[in-house]
Enzyme design. Structure first.
Site: not given
Length: 260
Positions: A83, A207, A238
């Site tokens: 991320d 995701d 995710h």
């Protein structure tokens, strides 16, 4: 495919998480004979800094820089970011290129050189946006200084394929994301340093933050000057470290065998 010698993996968490989110992956790698280190960036995990007092990306990233600065001369790592942690990985690749044997971007931001770090990078789906709590540490007429995705939507957005125990853990441990990290600065990198390091991008197939694989490609894999060495896929939400722990472990072993 095996790894001829133990590898050293260093893990960088994404927005709102901390070193704790890697606990399963760290455990499996250590049981397999590898070294695994997970870092808390400033205001995250065990770091007690108020996220509204993090002044810049460089401040936020300092724990990773300290860790890399203190590595022994002969210790090269596989650096893994998730991320928002992709920004930290990118910066480290330019400044510690001689310490990194491979970089792994797990559903992570892999931006072109010089791309501005702005609030727009953390623009979430409008259906999620209405469940975000903002803190305006500089006053309501300025941009917010932190954001927190409320617990009632975390499971469906970040962890919809993850075990319930990990969803609970995340709800207890997650913190607000410091938004001055996105301070308008840029991360510049060069072919001579950053460009020499193999880059592996792992697309998360289910995701709900970054979207489907094609959206991840459009966002992060279309820069001809920053193409990944290898693109992989993982059957996860995710948060692959929760929802596809064993598959992620196997992929990391394969990456280590290939690039170390």
């Amino acid at each position: 495919m095996g790894v001829s010698k133990p590898a050293h993996f260093v893990f960088v968490h994404g927005g709102g998480h901390g070193a704790w989110c890697w606990y399963k992956t760290v455990d499996l790698l250590r049981l397999a004979g590898h070294k695994a280190t997970a870092v808390d960036l400033v205001s995250c995990g065990r770091d007690s800094t108020d996220p509204n007092h993090v002044e810049s990306f460089l401040d936020y990233n300092e724990p990773l820089m300290e860790l890399l600065s203190n590595l022994p001369d002969n210790d090269k790592i596989i650096l893994v970011g998730h991320d928002l942690g992709g920004l930290s990985v990118t910066y480290a690749m330019e400044h510690f290129h001689d310490k990194i044997s491979a970089a792994v971007f797990l559903a992570a931001m892999m931006l072109p050189s010089g791309y501005p770090l702005t609030f727009d990078l953390y623009e979430l789906d409008p259906t999620v946006g209405q469940h975000i709590e903002y803190t305006f540490g500089d006053g309501i007429h300025n941009i917010p200084t932190s954001l927190y995705v409320l617990e009632k939507v975390q499971a469906e957005v970040f962890y919809h394929l993850s075990p319930s125990q990990d969803v609970v853990l995340a709800s207890l441990m997650s913190k607000p994301i410091p938004l001055r990290v996105l301070d308008g600065s840029t991360i510049e990198f060069t072919p001579e340093k950053h460009g020499k390091i193999p880059r592996v991008y792992i697309k998360t197939l289910h995701d709900r933050v970054l979207g489907p694989p094609e959206a991840q490609e459009e966002a992060f894999l279309c820069d001809p000057d920053n193409e990944p060495t290898e693109v992989r896929e993982i059957n996860s939400d995710h948060s692959a470290f929760f929802s596809a722990t064993k598959e992620l472990h196997q992929q990391l072993l394969e990456i280590a065998a290939t690039y170390t």
